[in-house]
Each structure stands twice: as C-alpha cells, then as structure tokens.
Design a protein around this motif. Structure first.
Motif, mmCIF file in Angstrom:
data_model
loop_
_atom_site.group_PDB
_atom_site.id
_atom_site.type_symbol
_atom_site.label_atom_id
_atom_site.label_comp_id
_atom_site.label_asym_id
_atom_site.label_seq_id
_atom_site.Cartn_x
_atom_site.Cartn_y
_atom_site.Cartn_z
ATOM 1 N N ASP A 111 11.921 -0.217 -16.566
ATOM 2 C CA ASP A 111 11.336 0.444 -17.952
ATOM 3 C C ASP A 111 11.204 1.654 -18.015
ATOM 4 O OD1 ASP A 111 11.421 -2.314 -18.670
ATOM 5 O OD2 ASP A 111 9.577 -2.828 -18.386
ATOM 6 N N ARG A 112 10.763 2.468 -17.031
ATOM 7 C CA ARG A 112 10.533 3.764 -17.065
ATOM 8 C C ARG A 112 11.957 4.632 -17.418
ATOM 9 N NH1 ARG A 112 5.845 4.018 -12.448
ATOM 10 N NH2 ARG A 112 4.117 3.201 -13.824
ATOM 11 N N LYS A 113 12.979 4.017 -16.576
ATOM 12 C CA LYS A 113 14.234 4.694 -16.513
ATOM 13 C C LYS A 113 14.771 4.471 -18.025
ATOM 14 C CE LYS A 113 19.105 3.956 -14.659
ATOM 15 N NZ LYS A 113 19.404 5.106 -13.941
ATOM 16 N N ILE A 136 4.776 10.150 -13.117
ATOM 17 C CA ILE A 136 4.096 9.160 -13.964
ATOM 18 C C ILE A 136 2.834 8.646 -12.750
ATOM 19 C CG2 ILE A 136 3.977 6.944 -14.893
ATOM 20 C CD1 ILE A 136 6.871 7.527 -15.913
ATOM 21 N N ASP A 137 1.665 8.514 -13.151
ATOM 22 C CA ASP A 137 0.732 7.749 -12.303
ATOM 23 C C ASP A 137 -0.718 8.667 -12.809
ATOM 24 O OD1 ASP A 137 1.936 5.515 -11.387
ATOM 25 O OD2 ASP A 137 1.859 6.470 -9.328
ATOM 26 N N ALA A 138 -0.635 9.827 -12.317
ATOM 27 C CA ALA A 138 -1.774 10.781 -12.428
ATOM 28 C C ALA A 138 -2.938 10.300 -11.433
ATOM 29 C CB ALA A 138 -2.369 10.873 -13.897
ATOM 30 N N ALA A 182 0.811 -1.217 -0.076
ATOM 31 C CA ALA A 182 0.127 -0.061 -0.212
ATOM 32 C C ALA A 182 0.924 1.212 -0.228
ATOM 33 C CB ALA A 182 -0.720 0.013 1.155
ATOM 34 N N GLU A 183 2.099 1.384 -0.798
ATOM 35 C CA GLU A 183 2.972 2.283 -0.782
ATOM 36 C C GLU A 183 2.890 3.584 -1.478
ATOM 37 O OE1 GLU A 183 2.821 -0.663 -2.812
ATOM 38 O OE2 GLU A 183 3.172 0.104 -4.661
ATOM 39 N N SER A 184 1.779 3.581 -2.295
ATOM 40 C CA SER A 184 1.280 4.951 -3.070
ATOM 41 C C SER A 184 -0.284 5.033 -3.107
ATOM 42 C CB SER A 184 2.123 4.864 -4.514
ATOM 43 O OG SER A 184 1.544 3.894 -5.176
ATOM 44 N N GLY A 185 -0.614 6.036 -3.578
ATOM 45 C CA GLY A 185 -2.142 6.669 -4.040
ATOM 46 C C GLY A 185 -2.456 5.472 -5.079
ATOM 47 N N TRP A 186 -1.274 5.316 -5.888
ATOM 48 C CA TRP A 186 -1.752 4.515 -7.361
ATOM 49 C C TRP A 186 -2.100 2.858 -6.675
ATOM 50 C CZ3 TRP A 186 -0.781 -0.342 -9.415
ATOM 51 C CH2 TRP A 186 -1.069 -0.415 -10.854
ATOM 52 N N ARG A 187 -1.329 2.501 -5.735
ATOM 53 C CA ARG A 187 -1.528 1.000 -5.232
ATOM 54 C C ARG A 187 -2.883 1.061 -4.690
ATOM 55 N NH1 ARG A 187 0.462 -2.761 -7.365
ATOM 56 N NH2 ARG A 187 2.357 -1.638 -7.561
HETATM 57 C C1 GZL Z 1 2.941 1.170 -11.908
HETATM 58 C C2 GZL Z 1 2.900 0.760 -10.514
HETATM 59 C C3 GZL Z 1 3.766 1.484 -9.741
HETATM 60 C C4 GZL Z 1 3.335 2.779 -9.498
HETATM 61 C C5 GZL Z 1 3.720 3.264 -8.359
HETATM 62 O O1 GZL Z 1 2.058 0.137 -12.700
HETATM 63 O O2 GZL Z 1 3.490 -0.810 -10.481
HETATM 64 O O3 GZL Z 1 3.708 1.156 -8.370
HETATM 65 O O4 GZL Z 1 3.478 3.776 -10.768
HETATM 66 C C6 GZL Z 1 3.345 1.920 -7.512
HETATM 67 O O5 GZL Z 1 2.794 4.240 -7.827
HETATM 68 O O6 GZL Z 1 3.761 2.096 -6.240
#
Ligand code: GZL
Length: 306
Positions: A161-163, A239-241, A27-32
């Motif tokens: 991959d983003r790098k 990245i995410d939004a 649960a490390e990020s808003g995305w997760r």
């Molecule tokens: C991307 C995901 C990444 C997000 C981060 O699909 O795996 O992990 O970009 C999340 O926010 O922690």
C-alpha cells in the motif's frame, strides 16, 4: 471469559479477566519493538492476561501460535499478519472455535467476516503523504529527479500500500522517476545491503524513499560510506518516525518522515473488552498520525514516547 458464572472453575483467581492471545510479526524494526511494548504495557494496565508470541517474521509461526491460542481456548485472538495472503484456513478454525479475531497494524486479504475489526494505519495514505512532499519539493524544477525505493517485506500490507500511494502521487510530476525499487524487508541490515548495490548500479540517485525508518537508517550508512551526504546529495524520505529516524531527521541526514504510530495497545485492549462484553466494534479503526520535517523533528524529539 472461560470462567463459570459462579466464579472460577479452572482454579484461576483472575475472576472475570480476559485472556488475549497475540501473535506478533517479529522484532525486525524499532517500530515493531515499540508496538510490542505498547501491547504488553496496555494489557497490564487493562488487567488483561496476555499470551504473547513472536513469529520472527515467519507466517508458519504465526499460524502455529494462533492454533495454540485456539487450543488454549483464549477469549480473544489478536495478530499483526506478516503478509496479506494465506490466512483463510486458520481464521476459519478460530471462527469454528467461536474465538473472535482482531487484526492490528497490518491487514489480510481474507473474507472480512473472519475477523471482528482491523485496527491500524492507512498505509496508502502514508505513501501518498511521502509522495506529496516530493511533488512539493520539486514542483518548480525542470530536471529529472531519480528516485530509488526501498520496499518493505514482500507481500505485506504496508509494502503493497505504501508503494501504491507513493507512486500514485508522484505521477503528478513526470520529472519524478522511480529508477529502481527493491525490498529491504523492513530491516536496517537489508536496507544497507540493497542501497550499497543500488549506489553501485546508479551514479545519479537524487532521492531515496524507504518504507520504514530502519531501512532508511541502514541505507544512510551506505550513502555515507559511498562518500555522499545523506539529506543533501541524496534526499531521504521514510515512514514510521521512531526515535532513531527522528534523530537522523533532526540532524539533517533525513529530509521528511511520515509517522506510523505503533502505539496500538490501548485501542487493542479496549476492543478486546468490548468484544468480551458483547458490544459492537467498528469494522475498521484507523490510527491517528502526522508528518515531520527537520524543524518539527527537533521540536518533537524530547517528548517522543518511542
Ligand atoms: C507498519 C508496520 C511496519 C513498520 C515497519 O504498521 O507493519 O512493520 O512500518 C515494521 O517498521 O517492520
């Protein structure tokens, strides 16, 4: 399904329903958080019984959860692998138990015959889109542009991959220089901590590229605490939004965000049903996503789902 042809022999009343065991990164990020909500909501909507485990970003916890799902004889196993390596053994155990595995969000470097499909974004493309915005922004400039990069979790597919995509594209303009690159583990706290150190070590940072909004938001605080204006003195590309990132973008404290959609739940349930019905599933399902500048963020914010 684990039920007999003439109805349930395990006494469960969920005749014909599918059981999906899902191991989530953490649960490390808003995305997760948004990704977890999407999976849980979609399972409910699809009438799929979800056994959900949160690994707190630890691979050993994910492996233990997958082993537990195998013991419970779930119909399908889904997981978002925290890093790309170290999965062969447990994936072979799932195959030996004849339980199909679906990768979501992140990929593994194991033999593709060990999983049915990988459903998620193209992270190299996300890195390229971030790099392309910088190339466009600075195409007419003659001065060197000093970039610091906050990388995601070491060894994770999105960080690798983003790098790769970002550095490939900015190579088009020799003025664009990555003067420092370090992992902030996709969290706000670590992003702030690393950016504080980078600001002490480098007095001439022009741009921050963060592999997710959360590290960018933490770094933004460090920039402000250093008496600098994020989005102006130091441009911020992420990245995410997710909502908080889009708010910072609309407020002019971020400059550009490449979307990475966490809303994989419906597609995951659709794949689980197809697998259970013995239907074919594509080996790779790429999620559809876009990009946002400050004006687009203002426009999109009111209707953002996450
Ligand atoms: C991307 C995901 C990444 C997000 C981060 O699909 O795996 O992990 O970009 C999340 O926010 O922690």
């Amino acid at each position: 399904t684990a039920l007999t042809a003439c109805g349930s022999d395990s006494g469960s009343d969920s005749e014909g329903s599918i059981t999906l065991g899902f191991s989530q990164v953490g649960a490390e990020s808003g995305w997760r958080t948004a990704n977890t909500k999407s999976i849980q909501d979609s399972a409910k909507k699809a009438g799929i019984e979800l056994k959900f485990s949160d690994a707190q970003q630890k691979q050993e916890n994910q492996i233990a959860a997958i082993r537990s799902f195998i013991k419970q004889k779930v119909d399908v196993i889904g997981f978002s692998p925290v890093v790309v390596t170290g999965w062969d053994a447990v994936l072979k155990e799932a195959k030996a138990a004849d339980i199909p595995v679906v990768l979501t969000d992140r990929a593994v470097d194991s033999d593709p015959s060990l999983y049915v499909t990988f459903l998620g974004s193209d992270f190299v493309e996300e890195g390229r889109k971030a790099g392309q915005w910088l190339v466009d922004q600075y195409k007419d400039g003659a001065d060197p542009v000093n970039i610091v990069q906050l990388e995601g979790t070491v060894g994770s597919a999105p960080a690798i991959d983003r790098k790769k995509g970002f550095e490939e594209v900015i190579g088009a303009n020799p003025n664009l220089k990555v003067i420092a690159s370090q992992s902030g583990d996709f969290t706000r706290a670590k992003g702030k901590e690393v950016m504080q150190a980078l600001l002490k070590a480098h007095k001439d940072i022009d741009v921050l590229f963060a592999h997710n909004d959360d590290m960018g938001l933490g770094a933004m605080q460090a920039v402000e605490e250093a008496g600098l204006k994020p989005g102006e003195d130091i441009k911020i590309v992420t990245i995410d939004a997710v909502k908080d990132g889009m708010q910072a973008l609309a407020d002019g404290r971020f400059n550009f965000i490449v979307e990475c959609s966490p809303l994989l739940g419906d597609q995951l349930m659709d794949v689980a049903k197809k697998i259970d019905a013995g239907e074919d599933v594509d080996k790779r399902i790429v999620t559809v996503e876009t990009v946002f500048d400050q004006a687009a963020a203002k426009e999109a914010l009111p209707t953002r789902q996450y």
